[in-house]
Scaffold this motif. Structure first.
Motif, short mmCIF file in Angstrom:
data_model
loop_
_atom_site.label_atom_id
_atom_site.label_comp_id
_atom_site.label_asym_id
_atom_site.label_seq_id
_atom_site.Cartn_x
_atom_site.Cartn_y
_atom_site.Cartn_z
N SER A 6 0.83 -1.21 0.00
CA SER A 6 0.00 0.00 0.00
C SER A 6 0.86 1.26 0.00
O SER A 6 0.55 2.23 -0.69
N ALA A 31 0.98 4.15 -2.77
CA ALA A 31 0.69 5.52 -2.35
C ALA A 31 1.75 6.49 -2.86
O ALA A 31 1.44 7.60 -3.30
N LEU A 46 1.39 7.78 -6.48
CA LEU A 46 0.26 8.64 -6.87
C LEU A 46 0.74 10.06 -7.15
O LEU A 46 1.66 10.56 -6.49
N ASP A 106 -3.10 12.56 -1.55
CA ASP A 106 -3.55 11.26 -2.06
C ASP A 106 -2.70 10.12 -1.56
O ASP A 106 -3.20 9.01 -1.30
N GLY A 107 -1.41 10.38 -1.40
CA GLY A 107 -0.52 9.34 -0.89
C GLY A 107 -0.85 8.96 0.54
O GLY A 107 -0.95 7.77 0.88
N ASP A 141 -3.70 9.48 2.12
CA ASP A 141 -5.04 8.89 2.13
C ASP A 141 -4.99 7.42 1.73
O ASP A 141 -5.59 6.55 2.38
N HIS A 142 -4.25 7.12 0.66
CA HIS A 142 -4.16 5.74 0.18
C HIS A 142 -3.50 4.85 1.22
O HIS A 142 -3.96 3.72 1.47
N TRP A 143 -2.42 5.32 1.84
CA TRP A 143 -1.70 4.48 2.79
C TRP A 143 -2.52 4.26 4.07
O TRP A 143 -2.56 3.15 4.60
N ARG A 189 -5.74 4.17 4.35
CA ARG A 189 -6.78 3.21 4.00
C ARG A 189 -6.21 1.81 3.81
O ARG A 189 -6.87 0.81 4.15
N GLY A 190 -5.00 1.73 3.29
CA GLY A 190 -4.36 0.43 3.12
C GLY A 190 -4.05 -0.22 4.46
O GLY A 190 -4.25 -1.44 4.64
#
Length: 205
Positions: free
Chosen positions: A86, A90, A93, A99-100, A102-104, A106-107
């Motif tokens: 993840s 991230a 991105l 965004d990075g 947020d992605h991590w 959530r991961g």
């Protein structure tokens, strides 16, 4: 003081058939931990559910504790693999750091949610949980991930003391992730907490 139990398996399976049998044992142990709890587990019960002989089980695991430790160690390695994957996604991105991050976040939450029931029963019931080597290595691995993220994001994220900041931010974030997954109040949705956590981390940056 009671002597610490050796949680090490007797040996590692070498052949494909043996690896499949051990995986079946770990699957059965994991299932029983979640469904029946630590105290209800026995080596005979795990062998029965796994469809292997008790002699085959004892080839690899000398007692219940080593079997449970191996099952939890496997789960933790899977969590770390998913958290690392993840992170790297991230970092790729384009919109950083929002965004990075947020992605991590959530991961990390997704990796724990998959094993939520297992983690909850393990933390509550397994007496040697903190003695499992993978558990002791967990924080160090997280710090390695955080350093990787900090190094690759240094063009957009700046800390006066990168080492101390990365250490503290990672530990605070991981504690928040655990609380979100395992002890979330009913009136706070996970999505709401996730968005707020991302916002707080961004403000700290």
């Amino acid at each position: 003081m009671a002597q610490a139990i050796d949680l090490t398996p007797k040996k590692k399976p070498q052949q494909a058939r043996a690896r499949a049998s051990v995986e079946a044992m770990l699957d059965a142990c994991t299932r029983l931990l979640v469904e029946e709890g630590y105290e209800a587990i026995s080596t005979n019960r795990v062998a029965e559910v796994a469809g292997v002989s008790i002699g085959s089980l004892y080839e690899y695991f000398p007692h219940k504790q080593s079997l449970v430790a191996a099952a939890l160690a496997r789960a933790l390695r899977e969590v770390m693999d998913e958290v690392g994957t993840s992170l790297r996604a991230a970092l790729a991105l384009p919109k950083q750091p929002h965004d990075g991050i947020d992605h991590w976040m959530r991961g990390m939450i997704a990796a724990l949610e998959k094993r939520e029931d297992l983690l909850r029963v393990s933390l509550r019931e397994v007496p040697f949980f903190w003695n499992i080597p993978e558990v002791r290595e967990f924080s160090r691995t997280l710090q390695q991930f955080a350093k990787e993220g900090q190094y690759k994001s240094q063009r957009v994220i700046h800390f006066e003391d990168p080492e101390a900041s990365t250490y503290l931010l990672m530990n605070m974030t991981w504690a928040a992730v655990l609380q979100t997954v395992l002890h979330r109040p009913a009136h706070l949705s996970r999505e709401r907490l996730t968005r707020t956590l991302v916002d707080m981390v961004l403000k700290l940056l």
